[in-house]
Design an enzyme around this catalytic site. Structure first.
Site, PDB file in Angstrom:
ATOM      1  N   CYS A  91       0.748   6.012  -0.816  1.00  0.00           N
ATOM      2  CA  CYS A  91       1.035   4.794  -0.028  1.00  0.00           C
ATOM      3  C   CYS A  91       2.441   4.255  -0.263  1.00  0.00           C
ATOM      4  O   CYS A  91       2.921   3.433   0.516  1.00  0.00           O
ATOM      5  CB  CYS A  91       0.015   3.711  -0.337  1.00  0.00           C
ATOM      6  SG  CYS A  91      -1.656   4.205   0.073  1.00  0.00           S
ATOM      7  N   HIS A 142       2.814  -3.152   2.117  1.00  0.00           N
ATOM      8  CA  HIS A 142       1.858  -2.082   2.423  1.00  0.00           C
ATOM      9  C   HIS A 142       0.556  -2.743   2.862  1.00  0.00           C
ATOM     10  O   HIS A 142       0.060  -3.666   2.210  1.00  0.00           O
ATOM     11  CB  HIS A 142       1.651  -1.228   1.170  1.00  0.00           C
ATOM     12  CG  HIS A 142       0.515  -0.260   1.294  1.00  0.00           C
ATOM     13  ND1 HIS A 142       0.325   0.512   2.425  1.00  0.00           N
ATOM     14  CD2 HIS A 142      -0.490   0.067   0.438  1.00  0.00           C
ATOM     15  CE1 HIS A 142      -0.749   1.265   2.245  1.00  0.00           C
ATOM     16  NE2 HIS A 142      -1.266   1.004   1.061  1.00  0.00           N
ATOM     17  N   ASN A 182      -5.932   0.675   6.084  1.00  0.00           N
ATOM     18  CA  ASN A 182      -4.873   1.207   5.213  1.00  0.00           C
ATOM     19  C   ASN A 182      -4.506   2.609   5.702  1.00  0.00           C
ATOM     20  O   ASN A 182      -5.294   3.544   5.579  1.00  0.00           O
ATOM     21  CB  ASN A 182      -5.403   1.240   3.778  1.00  0.00           C
ATOM     22  CG  ASN A 182      -4.386   1.782   2.784  1.00  0.00           C
ATOM     23  OD1 ASN A 182      -3.372   2.358   3.168  1.00  0.00           O
ATOM     24  ND2 ASN A 182      -4.675   1.608   1.507  1.00  0.00           N
TER      25      ASN A 182
END
Ligand code: ACO
Length: 340
Positions: free
Chosen positions: A120, A260, A290
């Site tokens: 990520c 994020h 996500n």
């Protein structure tokens, strides 16, 4: 005499998400969960899921093509020097790099191509790597893509993880820009002692896939959610402050914070630590979940498209994820305005 480094900015952006929408209500039919639990704990309402025949490079391609077009770079014209794809769900298990497959799709013969694996945090890492080539004068145009098909590494019977992730892609073209604009400061970091908190246990050289491991679902993502949550809240604020400090700025100078997109509780806690009002924080996790390395470029794209970023604004992006890893960039937005 030391060579003068060039400033590096974003010259074009692109984004693509697959058509299929999977809502929390849909998930209620798959696992023992509720829309209310998911929204309360994560802020996620729906996510996109790649089609059966759609791989990561298929999502990366339209995002990359749009970013190149907006930057005025013809992929087959010889002006693109480097393609970096940040992904943890590449088309192939080991090789070739998804960036090489994307290069072929774009019809770009001359560009170098490689992947960056920082999960990520991958997009922030890849942007920083790409920026070095431009800063030194080695390259002029670098395409950086964050693209993922997280749906392929999820155990769809595990309610603690399958509700969190989605698929998508975002891309930027990096280019030299006037001094004082572009990337003003950045930090990258990792702490491998946290590797066990978030990983895909089998399928690599440590534990090659066997029928027994597949039976145990070891080819899927596993996560110790609470520990990752604690790490995320702490590192988001810390990394943002460090990057701002390198840029000679403070949280008070931030026009838009683009974290994020993992979970609204994490985002809210990080924004609170930085003393940022809600209107200075961009959130689209509610619509995409996500998307790992794709999350920051997708959020950057939508913030720009929606007029939340204007020339001269200070934008801070922060990624965190498996590794553990993290990265933050402070960008002063250049003269890149949205056109439909
Ligand atoms: N629906 C209903 N109940 C659930 C669900 C679900 N989908 N998932 C878990 N539960 C239950 C658990 O079983 C547990 O029940 P119990 O108390 O009877 O044992 C209860 O809910 C609480 O579970 P927790 O895991 O403690 O819930 P928590 O409040 O920590 O929220 C969450 C879980 C949302 C995963 C949170 O920990 C989180 O967001 N962590 C960070 C995750 C993250 O950001 N990961 C991405 C990193 S990026 C990368 O590199 C890929």
């Amino acid at each position: 005499m030391a060579k003068q480094l060039r400033s590096v900015g974003i010259a074009g952006l692109g984004m693509y998400v697959p058509e299929r929408v999977l809502t929390n209500r849909d998930l209620e039919t798959l696992v023992d969960t509720t829309d209310d639990w998911i929204v309360t704990r994560t802020g996620i309402r729906e996510r996109r899921i790649a089609g059966e025949h759609e791989a990561t490079s298929d999502l990366a391609f339209p995002a990359a093509r749009e970013a190149l077009q907006r930057a005025g770079v013809a992929p087959d014209g010889g002006d693109l020097d480097l393609i970096i794809v940040a992904t943890c769900t590449g088309d192939m298990q080991s090789f070739p790099a998804t960036a090489s497959l994307l290069q072929e799709r774009l019809g770009t013969r001359r560009a170098a191509a490689f992947d960056v694996a920082a999960v990520c945090s991958g997009f922030v890492y890849a942007m920083e790597v790409g920026a070095q080539f431009i800063a030194t004068g080695a390259y002029e145009n670098v395409l950086v893509v964050g693209a993922e098909t997280m749906s392929r590494v999820l155990d769809w019977s595990d309610r603690s993880t399958c509700i969190l992730f989605g698929d998508g892609a975002g891309a930027v073209v990096l280019r030299a820009c006037p001094e004082g604009e572009g990337i003003l400061g950045s930090v990258l970091g990792s702490d491998g002692s946290g590797a066990a908190l978030l990983n895909v246990p089998a399928g690599g050289s440590r534990r090659p896939l066997t029928p027994a491991l597949i039976e145990q679902k070891q080819q899927y993502l596993m996560m110790k959610g609470r520990e990752v949550f604690r790490f995320a809240v702490e590192i988001m604020g810390e990394a943002a402050v460090q990057a701002l400090d390198k840029a000679g700025l403070t949280p008070g100078d931030v026009d838009l914070f683009i974290p994020h997109q993992a979970n609204t509780r994490i985002i809210d806690a990080a924004a609170k630590r930085l003393g940022l009002a809600p209107d200075k924080v961009f959130v689209n996790v509610d619509r995409y979940g996500n998307t790992s390395a794709a999350s920051i470029p997708m959020a950057l794209y939508e913030a720009w498209r929606d007029g939340r970023i204007r020339p001269g604004d200070v934008v801070v992006t922060v990624g965190f994820g498996a590794g553990l890893s993290w990265g933050a960039s402070v960008i002063r937005w250049g003269d890149v305005t949205w056109t439909p």
